[in-house]
Design an enzyme around this catalytic site. Structure first.
Site, PDB file in Angstrom:
ATOM      1  N   PHE A  22       0.304  -0.917   0.350  1.00 47.07           N
ATOM      2  CA  PHE A  22      -0.219   0.341   0.188  1.00 47.07           C
ATOM      3  C   PHE A  22       0.439   1.121  -0.500  1.00 47.07           C
ATOM      4  O   PHE A  22       0.267   2.047  -0.442  1.00 47.07           O
ATOM      5  CB  PHE A  22      -0.987   0.156   1.227  1.00 47.07           C
ATOM      6  CG  PHE A  22      -0.463   0.218   2.200  1.00 47.07           C
ATOM      7  CD1 PHE A  22      -0.246   1.792   2.678  1.00 47.07           C
ATOM      8  CD2 PHE A  22       0.407  -0.317   4.000  1.00 47.07           C
ATOM      9  CE1 PHE A  22       0.297   2.334   4.244  1.00 47.07           C
ATOM     10  CE2 PHE A  22       0.643   0.043   4.522  1.00 47.07           C
ATOM     11  CZ  PHE A  22       0.377   1.776   4.452  1.00 47.07           C
ATOM     12  N   LYS A  61      -1.089  -6.518  -9.065  1.00 47.79           N
ATOM     13  CA  LYS A  61      -2.221  -7.377  -8.235  1.00 47.79           C
ATOM     14  C   LYS A  61      -1.710  -6.012  -7.168  1.00 47.79           C
ATOM     15  O   LYS A  61      -0.717  -6.338  -6.495  1.00 47.79           O
ATOM     16  CB  LYS A  61      -2.203  -8.990  -7.477  1.00 47.79           C
ATOM     17  CG  LYS A  61      -2.948  -9.137  -7.141  1.00 47.79           C
ATOM     18  CD  LYS A  61      -3.824  -8.278  -4.920  1.00 47.79           C
ATOM     19  CE  LYS A  61      -2.981  -8.300  -4.370  1.00 47.79           C
ATOM     20  NZ  LYS A  61      -3.204  -7.356  -3.527  1.00 47.79           N
ATOM     21  N   GLU A  96      -5.162  -3.568  -1.715  1.00 46.27           N
ATOM     22  CA  GLU A  96      -6.646  -3.635  -1.740  1.00 46.27           C
ATOM     23  C   GLU A  96      -6.788  -2.427  -1.164  1.00 46.27           C
ATOM     24  O   GLU A  96      -8.201  -1.786  -1.011  1.00 46.27           O
ATOM     25  CB  GLU A  96      -7.001  -4.945  -1.498  1.00 46.27           C
ATOM     26  CG  GLU A  96      -6.924  -5.621   0.318  1.00 46.27           C
ATOM     27  CD  GLU A  96      -5.697  -5.981   0.032  1.00 46.27           C
ATOM     28  OE1 GLU A  96      -4.494  -5.709   0.002  1.00 46.27           O
ATOM     29  OE2 GLU A  96      -5.418  -7.025   1.200  1.00 46.27           O
ATOM     30  N   ARG A  97      -6.264  -1.804  -0.375  1.00 46.53           N
ATOM     31  CA  ARG A  97      -6.102  -0.406   0.643  1.00 46.53           C
ATOM     32  C   ARG A  97      -6.299   0.441  -0.174  1.00 46.53           C
ATOM     33  O   ARG A  97      -6.956   1.730  -0.138  1.00 46.53           O
ATOM     34  CB  ARG A  97      -5.126  -0.572   1.325  1.00 46.53           C
ATOM     35  CG  ARG A  97      -4.763  -1.393   2.404  1.00 46.53           C
ATOM     36  CD  ARG A  97      -4.621  -1.563   3.379  1.00 46.53           C
ATOM     37  NE  ARG A  97      -3.849  -2.810   4.059  1.00 46.53           N
ATOM     38  CZ  ARG A  97      -2.573  -2.893   4.477  1.00 46.53           C
ATOM     39  NH1 ARG A  97      -2.251  -2.465   4.989  1.00 46.53           N
ATOM     40  NH2 ARG A  97      -2.756  -4.368   5.064  1.00 46.53           N
ATOM     41  N   SER A 156       5.785  -7.093   3.268  1.00 45.12           N
ATOM     42  CA  SER A 156       5.906  -7.490   4.351  1.00 45.12           C
ATOM     43  C   SER A 156       6.955  -8.974   4.680  1.00 45.12           C
ATOM     44  O   SER A 156       6.929  -9.200   3.462  1.00 45.12           O
ATOM     45  CB  SER A 156       5.011  -7.182   5.636  1.00 45.12           C
ATOM     46  OG  SER A 156       4.196  -8.078   5.267  1.00 45.12           O
ATOM     47  N   CYS A 193       9.560   1.434   3.349  1.00 44.88           N
ATOM     48  CA  CYS A 193      10.586   0.669   3.661  1.00 44.88           C
ATOM     49  C   CYS A 193      11.340   1.089   3.506  1.00 44.88           C
ATOM     50  O   CYS A 193      12.309   0.820   4.744  1.00 44.88           O
ATOM     51  CB  CYS A 193      10.535  -0.366   3.088  1.00 44.88           C
ATOM     52  SG  CYS A 193      11.191   0.130   1.025  1.00 44.88           S
ATOM     53  N   GLU A 252       9.334  -4.310  13.011  1.00 44.45           N
ATOM     54  CA  GLU A 252       9.408  -3.747  12.022  1.00 44.45           C
ATOM     55  C   GLU A 252       8.145  -2.365  12.771  1.00 44.45           C
ATOM     56  O   GLU A 252       7.234  -2.966  13.027  1.00 44.45           O
ATOM     57  CB  GLU A 252       8.917  -3.315  10.159  1.00 44.45           C
ATOM     58  CG  GLU A 252       8.674  -2.447   9.884  1.00 44.45           C
ATOM     59  CD  GLU A 252       8.140  -3.030   8.150  1.00 44.45           C
ATOM     60  OE1 GLU A 252       7.779  -3.793   7.837  1.00 44.45           O
ATOM     61  OE2 GLU A 252       8.511  -2.737   7.115  1.00 44.45           O
TER      62      GLU A 252
HETATM   63  P1  NAD Z   1       1.401  -6.579   3.461  1.00 36.80           P
HETATM   64  O1  NAD Z   1       2.309  -7.563   3.053  1.00 36.80           O
HETATM   65  O2  NAD Z   1       0.585  -6.747   3.936  1.00 36.80           O
HETATM   66  O3  NAD Z   1       0.960  -6.243   1.480  1.00 36.80           O
HETATM   67  C1  NAD Z   1       1.716  -6.519   0.527  1.00 36.80           C
HETATM   68  C2  NAD Z   1       1.112  -7.270  -0.478  1.00 36.80           C
HETATM   69  O4  NAD Z   1       0.545  -8.460  -0.599  1.00 36.80           O
HETATM   70  C3  NAD Z   1      -0.915  -6.641  -0.714  1.00 36.80           C
HETATM   71  O5  NAD Z   1      -1.023  -6.582  -2.616  1.00 36.80           O
HETATM   72  C4  NAD Z   1      -0.985  -8.036  -0.639  1.00 36.80           C
HETATM   73  O6  NAD Z   1      -2.342  -7.953  -0.830  1.00 36.80           O
HETATM   74  C5  NAD Z   1      -0.612  -8.941  -0.029  1.00 36.80           C
HETATM   75  N1  NAD Z   1      -1.036  -9.670   0.927  1.00 36.80           N
HETATM   76  C6  NAD Z   1      -1.397  -8.974   2.054  1.00 36.80           C
HETATM   77  N2  NAD Z   1      -1.814 -10.467   3.312  1.00 36.80           N
HETATM   78  C7  NAD Z   1      -1.155 -11.410   2.750  1.00 36.80           C
HETATM   79  C8  NAD Z   1      -1.228 -13.010   2.791  1.00 36.80           C
HETATM   80  N3  NAD Z   1      -1.651 -13.478   3.825  1.00 36.80           N
HETATM   81  N4  NAD Z   1      -1.122 -14.051   1.229  1.00 36.80           N
HETATM   82  C9  NAD Z   1      -1.003 -13.529   0.251  1.00 36.80           C
HETATM   83  N5  NAD Z   1      -0.114 -11.859  -0.702  1.00 36.80           N
HETATM   84  C10 NAD Z   1      -0.935 -11.533   0.880  1.00 36.80           C
HETATM   85  O7  NAD Z   1       2.542  -5.211   3.111  1.00 36.80           O
HETATM   86  P2  NAD Z   1       2.347  -3.410   3.120  1.00 36.80           P
HETATM   87  O8  NAD Z   1       1.067  -3.379   4.240  1.00 36.80           O
HETATM   88  O9  NAD Z   1       1.148  -3.159   1.885  1.00 36.80           O
HETATM   89  O10 NAD Z   1       2.719  -3.039   3.598  1.00 36.80           O
HETATM   90  C11 NAD Z   1       4.071  -2.578   4.117  1.00 36.80           C
HETATM   91  C12 NAD Z   1       5.030  -3.139   3.748  1.00 36.80           C
HETATM   92  O11 NAD Z   1       5.642  -3.762   2.855  1.00 36.80           O
HETATM   93  C13 NAD Z   1       5.897  -3.280   4.807  1.00 36.80           C
HETATM   94  O12 NAD Z   1       6.531  -4.101   5.487  1.00 36.80           O
HETATM   95  C14 NAD Z   1       7.168  -2.486   4.252  1.00 36.80           C
HETATM   96  O13 NAD Z   1       8.583  -2.684   4.550  1.00 36.80           O
HETATM   97  C15 NAD Z   1       7.238  -3.643   3.288  1.00 36.80           C
HETATM   98  N6  NAD Z   1       7.631  -2.366   1.976  1.00 36.80           N
HETATM   99  C16 NAD Z   1       8.977  -3.128   1.489  1.00 36.80           C
HETATM  100  C17 NAD Z   1       9.526  -2.843   0.553  1.00 36.80           C
HETATM  101  C18 NAD Z   1      10.999  -3.102  -0.135  1.00 36.80           C
HETATM  102  O14 NAD Z   1      10.999  -2.647  -1.557  1.00 36.80           O
HETATM  103  N7  NAD Z   1      12.082  -3.690   0.665  1.00 36.80           N
HETATM  104  C19 NAD Z   1       8.917  -1.520  -0.016  1.00 36.80           C
HETATM  105  C20 NAD Z   1       8.038  -0.583  -0.116  1.00 36.80           C
HETATM  106  C21 NAD Z   1       6.849  -1.366   1.090  1.00 36.80           C
END
Ligand code: NAD
Length: 500
Positions: free
Chosen positions: A148, A172, A175-176, A225, A280, A382
């Site tokens: 998101f 994909k 969804e937020r 994450s 991140c 985090e």
């Molecule tokens: P998230 O892991 O909750 O979601 C990321 C994606 O995974 C979304 O598209 C979501 O729909 C999907 N998802 C969520 N739960 C899932 C599940 N149980 N099984 C399969 N898919 C699932 O992350 P977020 O809250 O949207 O974003 C924040 C996180 O992303 C933080 O941990 C941040 O550090 C990380 N991030 C990392 C980078 C990087 O380049 N390393 C960059 C941006 C954000």
């Protein structure tokens, strides 16, 4: 209520059996509903991608790149509208939303030059009458699963290189905040991209699993994450796909005794609290080296943090806006309580913050902890919110060890005037992206983005040459055009060919 549909085969595809709620975090109200798709929606997108991709791959690279030139102009022409839409769903302030779009656009600019990177290799005369050449060919159909916190930049990191390399790409998004990804897709079509080359499917775990298991998708790029990144990597790889999965982070800023503290404080305020800490590459841990550095830093940090202005996302004066959801706000405040329970000193408490007139918004005030130690859970994990933790280190080696021993290794920064210390730090630290007097060392688009340890699973980083490598497969051709059968050819045919 506004509906956010899939974008399949060039059209907004309606009717889904499940929906998610999209909030406006500044007011705490639902502003749209997003389709949560199933495997059957993905199948339709894959069928359209399959139909379109072979002729796209045959389209010469320069023509593929020209779509990106036009797309860049369209983004620039629509910047304000895109930034406002992004900001209204994410909560980051409009100026920061423009930065999100601009950083993505820089990868689009890089992608305009990708034909140069696809040239391949050639050796004339590798053996007698033998030439060898290698070419980069598209993977076929790629998918991107994005978080998101950068709903414009991260999709563009992925689809810019993937598409100019000749792939079809299925996105994909989170969804937020799903609306900007749809607008990006619309603008790509307006720029002349054939239908089926960029599509958007919305959803949650169900859609992610469908992508990971789909036999026709050859490569998956994920950012989110760490636990999910690891899951995506394992499940995608088990299904035979190429997977890159970027995870969470806990970036440290090491402050050496000779650092310019005025600069450090300004940098830390932006890097720890900008975008409500939901980056991140945020800098949520500061490590002053030596007690006097710690005291001098704290003395300057406290008034600077207290002066930060939290506001609605379209408040031009606000330093940062609300966090993305009520659940996330609760989670951040839970971590602040954990820090208190673990014995860290809560110098500034951002909990129970309300903004007059926006009492239901998902706001968290800035928080500062001092005397945080490496054994605390609130340090190890985090928090992803506007919370800065001071971890005091007695010397350079202990500061370096803190960054090295942490489970995450996304980014790190050192603030110093000592070139030797900086050089030594950059060479030794076990982290993927290093800033020297640069608080948020996100590499420019023609370099590559990626972390180490639990911040990155799989091979190849995002964008730059790493992006080109991820979205292409190398094929190597060894050719000979013999002029009749030479003496000894028949006998030699039974021996493994060598270049001796
Ligand atoms: P998230 O892991 O909750 O979601 C990321 C994606 O995974 C979304 O598209 C979501 O729909 C999907 N998802 C969520 N739960 C899932 C599940 N149980 N099984 C399969 N898919 C699932 O992350 P977020 O809250 O949207 O974003 C924040 C996180 O992303 C933080 O941990 C941040 O550090 C990380 N991030 C990392 C980078 C990087 O380049 N390393 C960059 C941006 C954000």
């Amino acid at each position: 209520m506004r509906q956010v549909h899939h974008m399949i085969a060039g059209d907004a595809a309606g009717s889904a059996s499940r929906h998610g709620e999209v909030f406006n975090p500044s007011v705490g109200e639902v502003q749209a509903r997003v389709s949560l798709g199933a495997a059957s929606d993905l199948d339709r997108a894959v069928a359209a991608a399959k139909a379109a991709q072979p002729s796209w791959a045959r389209t010469n690279p320069q023509r593929r790149a020209r779509v990106m030139f036009r797309f860049k102009e369209l983004i620039e022409a629509n910047m304000q509208e895109l930034a406002e839409l992004l900001s209204s769903e994410h909560g980051k302030v409009v100026a920061d939303a423009k930065g999100d779009i601009q950083r993505g656009l820089e990868v689009i600019e890089f992608s305009c030059g990708i034909p140069h990177a696809l040239k391949g290799e050639y050796t004339q005369g590798a053996g007698p009458g033998i030439d060898v050449y290698s070419m980069r060919q598209p993977v076929g159909i790629g998918a991107g699963i994005t978080p998101f916190n950068f709903p414009a930049m991260i999709p563009m990191w992925m689809f810019g290189p993937a598409i100019v390399c000749g792939n079809a790409f299925i996105l994909k998004p989170s969804e937020r905040d799903p609306s900007v990804p749809n607008r990006l897709c619309e603008l790509m079509l307006e720029a002349g991209l054939p239908e089926g080359i960029l599509q958007v499917v919305h959803g949650d775990k169900e859609m992610v699993d469908a992508i990971l298991d789909h036999p026709s998708i050859g490569a998956v790029s994920f950012v989110g994450s760490s636990d999910i990144a690891q899951y995506v990597y394992a499940r995608g790889a088990a299904a035979g796909k190429r997977v890159q999965a970027m995870g969470g982070a806990k970036n440290h800023g090491i402050v050496m005794p000779d650092a310019d503290l005025e600069q450090v404080v300004a940098d830390l305020c932006g890097a720890a609290f900008g975008s409500a800490g939901e980056r991140c590459m945020a800098l949520p841990v500061v490590v002053p080296v030596g007690q006097s550095t710690a005291e001098a830093l704290r003395e300057r940090l406290v008034p600077a943090i207290e002066a930060l202005r939290v506001g609605v996302s379209n408040d031009a004066e606000a330093h940062y806006g609300p966090v993305v959801t009520a659940i996330h706000k609760k989670r951040i405040e839970g971590w602040i309580q954990t820090g208190v329970d673990e014995g860290a000193e809560l110098v500034i408490d951002g909990r129970n913050f309300t903004l007059q007139g926006h009492e239901n918004g998902f706001f968290v005030g800035p928080s500062l902890f001092d005397h945080v130690t490496p054994t605390m859970e609130s340090y190890k994990e985090e928090i992803f919110g506007p919370v800065l933790q001071i971890v005091r280190a007695p010397d350079f080696e202990s500061a370096l060890a803190l960054a090295d021993d942490h489970q995450y290794g996304n980014g790190v920064a050192i603030f110093t005037r000592n070139g030797h210390a900086a050089r030594e730090f950059a060479a030794r630290v076990q982290v993927g992206m290093v800033g020297i007097n640069v608080p948020i060392p996100v590499p420019v688009a023609y370099h590559s983005f990626g972390g180490w340890k639990r911040s990155g699973f799989g091979d190849h980083n995002q964008h730059g040459m790493e992006g080109v490598r991820f979205w292409t497969r190398m094929k190597t051709v060894t050719q000979r055009w013999p002029d009749g059968l030479a003496e000894g050819d028949l006998a030699d045919a039974f021996v493994i060919p060598t270049m001796s």
